[in-house]
Each structure stands twice: as structure tokens, then as C-alpha cells.
Design a protein around this motif. Sequence first.
Motif, mmCIF file in Angstrom:
data_model
loop_
_atom_site.group_PDB
_atom_site.id
_atom_site.type_symbol
_atom_site.label_atom_id
_atom_site.label_comp_id
_atom_site.label_asym_id
_atom_site.label_seq_id
_atom_site.Cartn_x
_atom_site.Cartn_y
_atom_site.Cartn_z
ATOM 1 N N GLU A 8 58.419 42.976 36.097
ATOM 2 C CA GLU A 8 58.908 42.346 37.324
ATOM 3 C C GLU A 8 58.150 42.901 38.527
ATOM 4 O OE1 GLU A 8 63.075 42.673 37.767
ATOM 5 O OE2 GLU A 8 63.559 41.698 35.855
ATOM 6 N N GLU A 9 57.948 42.039 39.513
ATOM 7 C CA GLU A 9 57.182 42.389 40.707
ATOM 8 C C GLU A 9 55.806 42.936 40.330
ATOM 9 O OE1 GLU A 9 59.427 45.012 43.155
ATOM 10 O OE2 GLU A 9 61.094 43.600 43.437
ATOM 11 N N MET A 10 55.148 42.197 39.436
ATOM 12 C CA MET A 10 53.826 42.590 38.953
ATOM 13 C C MET A 10 52.817 42.527 40.090
ATOM 14 S SD MET A 10 52.128 43.332 36.111
ATOM 15 C CE MET A 10 50.435 43.369 35.512
ATOM 16 N N PRO A 11 52.090 43.620 40.383
ATOM 17 C CA PRO A 11 51.059 43.556 41.423
ATOM 18 C C PRO A 11 49.873 42.726 40.960
ATOM 19 C CG PRO A 11 50.982 45.667 40.305
ATOM 20 C CD PRO A 11 52.196 44.948 39.775
ATOM 21 N N LYS A 12 49.036 42.353 41.894
ATOM 22 C CA LYS A 12 47.863 41.562 41.547
ATOM 23 C C LYS A 12 46.936 42.384 40.665
ATOM 24 C CE LYS A 12 43.823 39.287 43.575
ATOM 25 N NZ LYS A 12 43.128 38.916 44.826
ATOM 26 N N GLN A 46 44.378 31.444 44.473
ATOM 27 C CA GLN A 46 44.634 30.290 45.331
ATOM 28 C C GLN A 46 45.512 30.653 46.519
ATOM 29 O OE1 GLN A 46 46.561 27.037 43.261
ATOM 30 N NE2 GLN A 46 45.449 25.507 44.463
ATOM 31 N N ALA A 47 46.487 31.528 46.311
ATOM 32 C CA ALA A 47 47.399 31.912 47.393
ATOM 33 C C ALA A 47 46.652 32.627 48.509
ATOM 34 C CB ALA A 47 48.511 32.798 46.849
ATOM 35 N N LEU A 48 45.667 33.443 48.164
ATOM 36 C CA LEU A 48 44.895 34.155 49.178
ATOM 37 C C LEU A 48 44.140 33.173 50.065
ATOM 38 C CD1 LEU A 48 43.743 36.763 50.407
ATOM 39 C CD2 LEU A 48 41.956 36.691 48.652
ATOM 40 N N ALA A 49 43.482 32.190 49.452
ATOM 41 C CA ALA A 49 42.720 31.210 50.231
ATOM 42 C C ALA A 49 43.634 30.412 51.160
ATOM 43 C CB ALA A 49 41.965 30.271 49.294
ATOM 44 N N GLU A 50 44.822 30.068 50.673
ATOM 45 C CA GLU A 50 45.748 29.299 51.498
ATOM 46 C C GLU A 50 46.313 30.114 52.645
ATOM 47 O OE1 GLU A 50 46.095 26.111 51.233
ATOM 48 O OE2 GLU A 50 44.792 26.041 49.458
ATOM 49 N N GLN A 53 35.213 46.103 43.751
ATOM 50 C CA GLN A 53 34.650 44.759 43.619
ATOM 51 C C GLN A 53 35.219 43.998 42.427
ATOM 52 O OE1 GLN A 53 32.801 47.579 43.465
ATOM 53 N NE2 GLN A 53 30.982 47.452 44.765
ATOM 54 N N LEU A 54 35.949 44.697 41.553
ATOM 55 C CA LEU A 54 36.479 44.066 40.345
ATOM 56 C C LEU A 54 38.005 43.980 40.414
ATOM 57 C CD1 LEU A 54 34.326 45.947 37.661
ATOM 58 C CD2 LEU A 54 33.889 43.690 38.650
ATOM 59 N N LEU A 55 38.548 42.951 39.792
ATOM 60 C CA LEU A 55 40.007 42.819 39.726
ATOM 61 C C LEU A 55 40.557 43.991 38.915
ATOM 62 C CD1 LEU A 55 42.378 40.913 40.471
ATOM 63 C CD2 LEU A 55 42.149 39.921 38.190
ATOM 64 N N PRO A 56 41.482 44.780 39.479
ATOM 65 C CA PRO A 56 41.944 45.985 38.780
ATOM 66 C C PRO A 56 42.872 45.664 37.616
ATOM 67 C CG PRO A 56 43.179 45.672 40.799
ATOM 68 C CD PRO A 56 42.112 44.615 40.798
ATOM 69 N N PHE A 57 43.006 46.629 36.711
ATOM 70 C CA PHE A 57 44.017 46.568 35.669
ATOM 71 C C PHE A 57 45.317 47.103 36.266
ATOM 72 C CE2 PHE A 57 40.223 46.234 33.206
ATOM 73 C CZ PHE A 57 40.569 45.565 32.045
ATOM 74 N N SER A 58 46.385 46.322 36.164
ATOM 75 C CA SER A 58 47.645 46.667 36.821
ATOM 76 C C SER A 58 48.730 47.114 35.864
ATOM 77 C CB SER A 58 48.155 45.475 37.643
ATOM 78 O OG SER A 58 47.247 45.167 38.672
ATOM 79 N N GLY A 59 48.422 47.225 34.584
ATOM 80 C CA GLY A 59 49.433 47.649 33.620
ATOM 81 C C GLY A 59 50.081 46.476 32.922
#
Length: 326
Positions: free
Chosen positions: A232-236, A80-84, A222-228
Motif C-alpha cells: 500500500e502507498e507504493m512509491p514510484k 503519464q501523471a507527471l506529464a499531465e 537517471q534510472l527508475l529505482p527499485f522500490s521494493g
Amino acid sequence: MPKPRKTQVALSATPYYHCVSRCVRRAFLCGRDPLSGRDFSHRRGWIEARILKLTNTFSIDVCAYAVMSNHVHVVLHVDQALAESWSLDQVIDHWHGLFTGSFLSQRYCRGDAMGRAELSALHQQVEVWRGRLQDISWYMRCLNEVIARQANQEDNCTGRFWEGRFKCQALLDEKALAACLAYVDLNPVRAGIADTPEASEFTSIRQRILQRNTAPGSQPVQLLPFSGNPREEMPKGLPFRLDDYLELVDWTGKQVRDGKRGAVAQDLPPILERLAIEPKHWLSMSLHFESRFKGLVGTAYAVKAACRQLGYRRYSGVSRCKELFG
């Protein structure tokens, strides 16, 4: 009576959703029809290509997908934040990637002089488009409608290709998300049309494994990555390590293929320990996720909180969620 979509999607509760579309009468309209002998398998490639293409247009990420012979699974993440954050021009560009737009948007793109009233009307229209570009129903519409038109044109016929409604389940926490991802990625293995996840055509797990083997350390764009694991400060990205998840899927697939639902291996994947999921419950969910749960999936606490947000007076799946998720 089915609940309307607006009462099933609560972005304040979770951005993750599992959607399923089935062909009419569950016919083999995307695979080999055992009755007629006709092979429609090439349509699975259409659907996969369309899923990956829409990630460039919507502010909706694809976490997992599996294109089967008569139905399609997708696990989506609504950003949602990206679209806004998109500007007026960006929203118009994204919308024009799907539709021709309006007379005003076409004039704006041509650089024609526009009055104050016209610009005001354009801004109002763009806000409508902004909302649609982060809407799961519009995403599924843009996925299914194009495929139905292509298939009907190929068959020289009219009528429905998909059932009227797609099924939607809200994934309220990490446990529900992990179980649903594995359920979707193991669909071909459970169906007996693939021996291993990496051999499962038209699935996200195959894309992830091929990318990992080709370029270690990278993931499909094209796919949402695995970020671990969450921090804190978790990436998308998905809140798991890719290697942990692949190990979990491999372990689960072996239990399914060997028919050992009651015999659990001693060396459990660490992701199950972190999520505190009982192995027997995990196997039950990874085999029957879609039938075990209704619209909301997560711990009993998370389900009750989401029910209050959505205005539900009661929810019949709380006991099952409490049994499997704790």
C-alpha cells in the motif's frame, strides 16, 4: 503485417514497454566490424549518454538498457501523471530541451507581449508537445535520429543507420517485467562479451551495481529505482527489491555462462518464489524473451484483457504466455 504503434501501446493496461532498435542489415555500426576491421565501439557511449540525457526531458523513465554492437534494448516506464502535472512553462522548457520550439513559444520565453489569440494558439501547441513528451515513439525518434546523424557525419555518408521500425513489447505484469529486465541486463553475458553483469559496459545493470558499491543504499538518479515489493502507498519505482533482483540476475547469469539450462540450483532466488515462476521457464524467458513473445507479454489473463482494450480480434501469443507465466 506490422501493427501501428497506437495499437501496441495501451497505457491503461501497462506503463512498461520493451523497445529494440537494430542497425541496418544488423551491421556492426556500434562495435568492431569483423570484415572491415573498423572499430565503432565509441558510438555505444553516444547511445548510452543519449538514453540517460532523455530521462531529464521526457516523462518516460528508463528501467533498463543494454547497448550492443548492432542493436539497443531499452525498457521504459511512461509516467503519464507527471506529464499531465507539468505547467505551461515546464512543458515549453522540456520541449525546448529537444527542439527550438515555435515562433510563439520563443516569443513567450522572451517575455514579449502576446494577444489572446496568440496565447490560445500557444496553449494548443503546448498540449500537443505534452502528449509527445509521454509518447514512446517520440522518445525513440529523439534517441535514434541524433545518433544516426552523428554516425553519418562521422562516416561522411547519408542513408539509414537504424532499421525503419523499432520493436515494441508491452509488459503487462510483474512476471513479464522481471523477465524482460533480466533479459536486457544479461545481453552482454549471453553474447559472450562480458563475464559478469558488473563487467557489462553500456548497460543499466552495471550502473546500478557501481552506484550500490560506491554509495550503499543509493541508486542511479537517471534510472527508475527499485522500490521494493508491492504494498500500500507504493512509491514510484520498480516493484522489486534491488538486492533480490541483483541476486536473480547473478543466479541467471551463472546458468547461462555454465551451459546448465537443464540443471537448476537448489537455492533459488526468493523473487522467483514470490512471482511463482518455474525455474525452467525463467531460464527459457531470460535467454529468449524477445523471440518467445510478440507485442504483449504477461499472464494469459492479462494478455486477453489488453487485447480487448486494444480492439484485437485475436492474439497468437496467448498459448505461449499461458505456458510460461501460468
